[in-house]
Design a protein around this motif. Structure first.
Motif, short mmCIF file in Angstrom:
data_model
loop_
_atom_site.label_atom_id
_atom_site.label_comp_id
_atom_site.label_asym_id
_atom_site.label_seq_id
_atom_site.Cartn_x
_atom_site.Cartn_y
_atom_site.Cartn_z
N LEU A 129 -1.10 -2.93 8.48
CA LEU A 129 -0.93 -1.48 9.71
C LEU A 129 -1.78 -1.48 10.63
O LEU A 129 -3.22 -0.98 10.18
CB LEU A 129 -0.62 -0.29 8.48
CG LEU A 129 1.14 -0.59 6.98
CD1 LEU A 129 1.25 0.31 6.81
CD2 LEU A 129 2.09 -1.36 8.16
N TRP A 160 -4.22 1.26 4.65
CA TRP A 160 -2.78 0.85 5.00
C TRP A 160 -3.97 -0.42 6.04
O TRP A 160 -2.82 -1.30 6.33
CB TRP A 160 -2.10 1.97 6.33
CG TRP A 160 -3.53 2.34 6.64
CD1 TRP A 160 -3.90 2.67 8.17
CD2 TRP A 160 -3.94 3.75 6.23
NE1 TRP A 160 -4.89 3.16 8.17
CE2 TRP A 160 -5.13 4.28 7.13
CE3 TRP A 160 -3.99 4.72 4.96
CZ2 TRP A 160 -5.73 5.31 6.79
CZ3 TRP A 160 -4.53 5.28 4.75
CH2 TRP A 160 -5.60 5.99 5.46
N ASP A 176 9.58 -4.40 -1.95
CA ASP A 176 8.51 -4.44 -0.67
C ASP A 176 8.50 -3.33 0.71
O ASP A 176 7.46 -3.52 0.91
CB ASP A 176 8.48 -5.71 -0.15
CG ASP A 176 7.17 -6.84 0.75
OD1 ASP A 176 5.93 -5.99 0.77
OD2 ASP A 176 7.44 -7.31 1.53
N LYS A 228 5.39 -0.89 1.53
CA LYS A 228 4.45 -0.81 2.74
C LYS A 228 4.96 0.46 3.95
O LYS A 228 4.28 0.80 4.28
CB LYS A 228 5.69 -2.34 4.05
CG LYS A 228 4.95 -3.54 2.63
CD LYS A 228 5.16 -4.86 4.28
CE LYS A 228 4.54 -5.92 3.08
NZ LYS A 228 4.75 -7.04 3.26
N VAL A 268 9.42 -7.90 5.86
CA VAL A 268 9.45 -7.22 4.11
C VAL A 268 10.42 -8.31 2.68
O VAL A 268 11.19 -9.47 3.41
CB VAL A 268 9.95 -6.27 3.82
CG1 VAL A 268 9.50 -5.03 4.01
CG2 VAL A 268 11.99 -5.87 3.98
N THR A 302 6.42 -6.18 11.06
CA THR A 302 5.98 -5.74 9.05
C THR A 302 7.13 -6.61 8.05
O THR A 302 8.78 -6.04 7.99
CB THR A 302 5.70 -4.24 8.87
OG1 THR A 302 5.13 -3.76 9.57
CG2 THR A 302 5.48 -5.26 8.06
N ALA A 341 -3.28 -3.49 4.56
CA ALA A 341 -1.79 -4.28 4.46
C ALA A 341 -1.56 -4.36 6.19
O ALA A 341 -0.65 -5.03 5.99
CB ALA A 341 -0.62 -3.02 3.97
N ARG A 374 12.81 -7.10 8.13
CA ARG A 374 11.35 -7.20 8.90
C ARG A 374 11.18 -5.37 9.55
O ARG A 374 12.82 -4.72 9.14
CB ARG A 374 11.32 -7.74 10.16
CG ARG A 374 12.49 -7.81 11.20
CD ARG A 374 12.11 -8.66 11.76
NE ARG A 374 13.17 -9.38 12.85
CZ ARG A 374 14.51 -8.93 12.86
NH1 ARG A 374 14.24 -9.14 11.84
NH2 ARG A 374 15.50 -8.76 14.26
#
Length: 160
Positions: A89, A84, A46, A50, A41, A39, A87, A29
């Protein structure tokens, strides 16, 4: 141990925590100052995808080249205005301090990533391996991933 290299120093700096490596694929992460949530991963690929969305959202570092599309006009889909957001974010309001970010650690390794430029369709910057207090420069995403893999290989060898 002197931790003089353990600082964030840039608005887009992230702390990348690696928790597991299975069959050459890492899981972990990353944390940044604009969210208290990690976040997740599931691979280095990945992570790069990101982080690229994160940099686009911050508009820092500004990319030296625009994205290219090789589709004809009929099959080109509308680009979302804010990719974003899709995703997951967040916006640009700083929530976590550098000290809070630096308190995050992974089971296998912790890295501070500072991407300073996005030129020639890749990244340039510095990576600090917190466990060893070692900072290196990288000139591309490929070089960054190799540095992370080499550091994790060192950890695996020590455990064996």
């Amino acid at each position: 141990m002197d931790n003089s290299q353990n600082y964030i120093g840039v608005p887009n700096g992230v702390v990348f925590c690696v928790d597991m490596v299975k069959k050459y694929v890492l899981e972990g992460r990353f944390y940044h100052a604009y969210s208290t949530e990690a976040t997740e991963v599931s691979s280095l690929h990945d992570l790069c995808l990101k982080l690229e969305l994160f940099f686009d959202e911050l508009q820092y570092p500004y990319p030296g080249t625009d994205r290219r599309f090789f589709l004809d006009e009929k099959s080109k889909k509308e680009k979302p205005a804010e990719p974003w957001r899709e995703a997951g974010l967040p916006g640009r309001t700083r929530i976590m301090s550098d000290d809070e970010l630096l308190s995050k650690h992974g089971d296998l390794g912790t890295f501070i990533l500072r991407v300073q430029h996005r030129q020639n369709s890749t990244w340039q910057g510095r990576i600090t391996w917190v466990n060893e207090n070692k900072t290196l420069q990288f000139r591309s995403v490929w070089e960054l991933t190799k540095l992370i893999e080499e550091a994790l290989d060192t950890v695996s060898e020590q455990e064996d």
